[in-house]
Design a protein around this motif. Sequence first.
Motif, mmCIF file in Angstrom:
data_model
loop_
_atom_site.group_PDB
_atom_site.id
_atom_site.type_symbol
_atom_site.label_atom_id
_atom_site.label_comp_id
_atom_site.label_asym_id
_atom_site.label_seq_id
_atom_site.Cartn_x
_atom_site.Cartn_y
_atom_site.Cartn_z
ATOM 1 N N TYR A 1 22.623 49.286 73.075
ATOM 2 C CA TYR A 1 21.176 49.477 73.037
ATOM 3 C C TYR A 1 20.489 48.406 72.196
ATOM 4 N N VAL A 2 21.256 47.413 71.758
ATOM 5 C CA VAL A 2 20.679 46.287 71.031
ATOM 6 C C VAL A 2 19.715 45.545 71.949
ATOM 7 N N SER A 3 18.484 45.332 71.494
ATOM 8 C CA SER A 3 17.441 44.614 72.246
ATOM 9 C C SER A 3 17.009 45.342 73.513
ATOM 10 N N SER A 4 17.400 46.596 73.689
ATOM 11 C CA SER A 4 17.071 47.310 74.929
ATOM 12 C C SER A 4 15.607 47.752 74.947
ATOM 13 N N VAL A 5 15.113 47.994 76.138
ATOM 14 C CA VAL A 5 13.703 48.335 76.333
ATOM 15 C C VAL A 5 13.542 49.651 77.088
ATOM 16 N N ILE A 6 14.194 49.752 78.245
ATOM 17 C CA ILE A 6 13.970 50.891 79.136
ATOM 18 C C ILE A 6 14.351 52.236 78.513
ATOM 19 N N PHE B 1 2.248 57.452 74.311
ATOM 20 C CA PHE B 1 2.502 58.722 74.994
ATOM 21 C C PHE B 1 2.091 59.940 74.172
ATOM 22 N N LYS B 2 1.521 59.695 72.967
ATOM 23 C CA LYS B 2 1.070 60.776 72.087
ATOM 24 C C LYS B 2 2.229 61.680 71.656
ATOM 25 N N ALA B 3 3.348 61.032 71.294
ATOM 26 C CA ALA B 3 4.504 61.759 70.767
ATOM 27 C C ALA B 3 4.564 61.577 69.255
ATOM 28 N N ASN B 4 5.386 62.366 68.592
ATOM 29 C CA ASN B 4 5.550 62.236 67.150
ATOM 30 C C ASN B 4 6.328 60.963 66.842
ATOM 31 N N GLU B 5 5.707 60.045 66.092
ATOM 32 C CA GLU B 5 6.304 58.734 65.842
ATOM 33 C C GLU B 5 7.631 58.835 65.099
ATOM 34 N N TRP B 6 7.705 59.763 64.155
ATOM 35 C CA TRP B 6 8.905 59.825 63.316
ATOM 36 C C TRP B 6 10.086 60.429 64.067
ATOM 37 N N THR B 7 9.794 61.340 64.977
ATOM 38 C CA THR B 7 10.869 61.844 65.836
ATOM 39 C C THR B 7 11.357 60.742 66.773
ATOM 40 N N SER B 8 10.431 59.956 67.287
ATOM 41 C CA SER B 8 10.807 58.819 68.132
ATOM 42 C C SER B 8 11.661 57.835 67.350
ATOM 43 N N LEU B 9 11.301 57.634 66.087
ATOM 44 C CA LEU B 9 12.075 56.724 65.238
ATOM 45 C C LEU B 9 13.488 57.244 65.016
ATOM 46 N N ALA B 10 13.625 58.564 64.849
ATOM 47 C CA ALA B 10 14.951 59.170 64.669
ATOM 48 C C ALA B 10 15.806 58.965 65.917
ATOM 49 N N ILE B 11 15.183 59.083 67.085
ATOM 50 C CA ILE B 11 15.923 58.873 68.338
ATOM 51 C C ILE B 11 16.381 57.420 68.435
ATOM 52 N N ALA B 12 15.454 56.488 68.168
ATOM 53 C CA ALA B 12 15.801 55.068 68.264
ATOM 54 C C ALA B 12 16.876 54.686 67.260
ATOM 55 N N GLY B 13 16.785 55.272 66.057
ATOM 56 C CA GLY B 13 17.798 54.980 65.041
ATOM 57 C C GLY B 13 19.184 55.382 65.492
ATOM 58 N N ALA B 14 19.272 56.512 66.200
ATOM 59 C CA ALA B 14 20.574 56.958 66.702
ATOM 60 C C ALA B 14 21.123 55.990 67.755
ATOM 61 N N LEU B 15 20.214 55.396 68.558
ATOM 62 C CA LEU B 15 20.664 54.489 69.615
ATOM 63 C C LEU B 15 21.315 53.228 69.043
ATOM 64 N N VAL B 16 20.804 52.759 67.909
ATOM 65 C CA VAL B 16 21.346 51.511 67.347
ATOM 66 C C VAL B 16 22.180 51.769 66.097
ATOM 67 N N TYR B 17 22.537 53.024 65.857
ATOM 68 C CA TYR B 17 23.358 53.383 64.690
ATOM 69 C C TYR B 17 24.698 52.641 64.770
ATOM 70 N N PRO B 18 25.141 52.022 63.665
ATOM 71 C CA PRO B 18 26.356 51.189 63.718
ATOM 72 C C PRO B 18 27.573 51.875 64.323
ATOM 73 N N THR B 19 27.774 53.155 63.995
ATOM 74 C CA THR B 19 28.940 53.862 64.540
ATOM 75 C C THR B 19 28.873 53.933 66.058
ATOM 76 N N MET B 20 27.668 54.197 66.594
ATOM 77 C CA MET B 20 27.508 54.268 68.044
ATOM 78 C C MET B 20 27.736 52.897 68.679
ATOM 79 N N ALA B 21 27.208 51.852 68.008
ATOM 80 C CA ALA B 21 27.407 50.504 68.542
ATOM 81 C C ALA B 21 28.890 50.166 68.606
#
Length: 618
Positions: free
Chosen positions: A209-214, A169-189
């Motif tokens: 969000y473990v193993s999630s795709v959408i 999608f031509k987005a910033n990879e590291w910002t995307s990584l920060a978003i994904a990290g928040a989704l699987v962050y242990p406290t959130m889980a």
Amino acid sequence: MDYSKTAAGVLQGVGGEENVRSLVHCATRLRFVLKDEAKADSAAVKAVPGVVTVAQAGGQYQVVIGNDVPDVFAEIGKISNFGGSADGAADDAPKGNLFNRFISMISSIFTPVLWALAGTGLLKAFLAAAVTFGWIATDNSTYAVLNALSDAFINFLPIALSITAARYFKANEWTSLAIAGALVYPTMAGLVGQPDLTFFGIPFTMVSYVSSVIPIIVVVWLQSHAEKFLYAKLPGAVRRFVTPMLVVLVAVPLVFVVIGPISDLLGGALGNGIGWVFENAPWAGGAIMGGFWQVFVIFGLHWGLVPLFTLEFQTTGQISLVGPVFAAVLAQAAAVAGVWVRARNKNLKSLAAPATLSGFLAGITEPAIYGINLPLKRPFAFGIVGGVIGGAIIALGGVFSTAFVVPSGLALPALLGNGNMLMLALGLAVAIAVPFLLTVIIGFVEPTEDAAPAPAAAATDLVVYSPLDGTVVALSETPDAAFAAGALGDGVAIQPRSGALYAPFDATIAAAFPTGHAIGLRHADGAEVLIHIGIDTVKLGGTHFDVKVTTGQEVKAGDLLVEFDADAIAAAGYDLTTPIVVTNGELYPALADVQTGPVAHGEPLFTAVSIESAPVSA
């Protein structure tokens, strides 16, 4: 296979680097997204040594190579420079229908992670089998380490997909990584299932969000648009750090409050729907997956089912869809094994042997399907029959996988202990036996030995006469990197002064391209010569060319092959330098008596020195 020649030939055939928007590869295919598929010359691509076939599906131009695709992909990387600035790159995206664009998106996002996902899944399958057979206990540190390294990748799949989705999608990879990290962050889980959760007073339900795709794919798509907007509006002094701050601040809560719960509902409904089919009519689900999986593979549409595997796993912790696919894969491998046993054609047997091993062991069936089963028709149909019956039996046994694997003989441990093992054994046995026996007993229409002429065992030197009136120049002076580097073979080039191309020796027309820009010839002794009129002239689509011969036609030296309007082609901005190269250098490794300067058609141009006499000449 000469990987460099295959790479150069494929790249030229798809319209050159300038026509390629993106390129990835999967297990057996180069998957191009082209700016204009009309500029690709499929006949030329199919004629490249090492190419099995071409498939255009899902918004992609797919060149099927087989097991050697990573090596060809690497060689393409050496002679090209795909990428560049991401700004505006999305404007070149395919504008096909929504289904094709969806398939293209899924394959582009999942292809880079597929082998890591499959490899760690296979480890998990072996570990599960070891536990089932009592070879390892689950209460020691060895098991803990093995479980972590085999389970981590699929658990943290959103992190991997954040990178590939950002690239698509031509987005910033590291910002995307920060978003994904928040989704699987242990406290959130740890908040999953907790009541009365709010974000600034807005109630939300935390889902796993473990193993999630959408969720990650959707939010990265939104991120790409938000970044473009913010970069255009924010002052240059602050936009590089304010943009990711604002994107993360908005995107992550948006996932928690809206996207995640909705996707969880949809994914749950889809997972439950799959479960309902396999619970109430398992034979139907198994028959469909077992029978049609390889049909999906032909069109590259199987990528559309990959997210279903991960969704089912996320919802239920198991994958029922995978079991019948084992039947589909092994059935086609069994059919090609039947060809291997029954065939009398030596070329066919030599193709069937590695295709059989590749299919059974690694689950790579494209060489079998495209190279043998589909062209012979009956073996492919027999494979579908075996897949339907075997898939139905396996599904009736309630067989499932607890890991994401590429179905193959080596991956069978993923199914062990999961469901009725007698039904699994019976389903696999039927899937293998039915197509094998049908192929061996009923047979198929076998090509004759001379259907694809093989080079003579004792090749002799060949004098190649000039096919053009013009001026001979060194091949290295050709304004095309592939030809100039000799990637397509050794030879010379001619700058023509007239618009007629003649046969340079007595030959069979191996390939007469309908666009008229190129002719391939084969001598009775085995020499193969390619003549390419001009550089990038395939883009003319046959305009200004008049082809006088057809593929398979016998011609004599001096026969007219093609007429072309040299002035019109030059006026259209194309260089008419014409390479004449010997494409099977393994049999003709050297040139001698090479002409230079002005030449007329019919005059000796060079001698292709055969491998029989090259050592003596040296």
